[in-house]
Design an enzyme around this catalytic site. Structure first.
Site, PDB file in Angstrom:
ATOM      1  CB  THR A  27     -34.236 -16.910   0.825  1.00 24.15           C
ATOM      2  OG1 THR A  27     -33.749 -18.063   0.122  1.00 24.15           O
ATOM      3  CG2 THR A  27     -33.076 -15.964   1.085  1.00 24.15           C
ATOM      4  CB  VAL A  84     -30.358 -27.552  -1.049  1.00 26.20           C
ATOM      5  CG1 VAL A  84     -31.607 -27.751  -1.898  1.00 26.20           C
ATOM      6  CG2 VAL A  84     -29.133 -27.348  -1.930  1.00 26.20           C
ATOM      7  CE  LYS A  85     -36.362 -22.477   4.413  1.00 28.54           C
ATOM      8  NZ  LYS A  85     -36.689 -21.036   4.541  1.00 28.54           N
ATOM      9  CB  ILE A  86     -35.616 -30.109   0.889  1.00 31.64           C
ATOM     10  CG1 ILE A  86     -34.289 -30.053   0.133  1.00 31.64           C
ATOM     11  CG2 ILE A  86     -36.525 -31.202   0.365  1.00 31.64           C
ATOM     12  CD1 ILE A  86     -34.392 -30.123  -1.344  1.00 31.64           C
TER      13      ILE A  86
END
EC number: 2.2.1.2
Length: 217
Positions: A27, A84-86
């Site tokens: 997402t 965790v998207k960074i």
């Protein structure tokens, strides 16, 4: 090559999961905003459907490492499968280093060069997400980037997985698989398009007609 679905739409996730072809979800802030729902609620529902990695991104307005680290810790608490998207920035790499050291999986996004992918991998990223569709939009062949990163990681013995992102059509999927991407994250529309071919549809229709002609309805 494995498949993730790139959406925050729960109904599309259910349909793709029922097909048995996806093993994860990605997402981003835009996809979450499109659904108009609370972030944690959407992610928790997705986690109840798909038993695999689920990328939840830090807020688009969070640009400092400390903020990303704090948000990343909260995202990781939602479910054991959370990633965790960074974003690919200097501050983002700092956050990846800290989160990785704490055992939290990370996915570095908005990658458009092999050097960015290399930096993210060396910072400890679990996944890197090069965006091929957006490169195509500016007349640069996006799949060439996928191939370049694949070769670089193989030469250097890097275990970070490559998620081909910004996938726009079935041809992108084929090209990414041939280029050696570990994963393609695709919208449900593209997954559905991949199931179709005019000759398949025509063949099914002919089988129906032949059956009915002999056995009836």
């Amino acid at each position: 090559m494995k498949f993730f679905i790139d959406t925050a739409n729960v109904e599309d996730i259910k349909k793709a999961n029922d097909m048995g072809v996806i093993c994860g979800v990605t997402t981003n802030p835009s996809l979450i905003a499109k659904e108009g729902r609370v972030f944690k609620e959407v992610i928790a529902e997705i986690a109840s459907i798909v038993d695999g990695p689920i990328s939840g991104e830090v807020k688009a307005t969070t640009t400092d490492a400390e903020g990303m680290i704090a948000e990343g810790r909260e995202i990781a608490k939602i479910h054991p499968n959370m990633v965790v998207k960074i974003p690919m920035t200097v501050e983002g790499l700092k956050a990846v280093k800290v989160l990785t050291a704490e055992g939290i999986k990370t996915n570095v996004t908005l990658i458009f060069t092999a050097n960015q992918a290399l930096l993210a991998a060396r910072a400890g990223a679990t996944y890197v997400s090069p965006f091929l569709g957006r490169l195509d939009d500016i007349s640069t062949k996006g799949v060439d980037l996928i191939a370049e990163i694949v070769e670089m990681f193989e030469v250097a013995g890097i275990e970070t997985e490559i998620i081909a992102a910004s996938v726009r059509n079935p041809i992108h999927v084929t090209e990414c698989a041939l280029a050696g991407a570990d994963i393609a994250t695709v919208p449900y529309k593209v997954i559905e398009q991949m199931t179709h071919h005019p000759l398949t549809d025509a063949g099914i229709e002919k089988f129906k007609k032949d059956y009915i002609a002999v056995f009836g309805e």
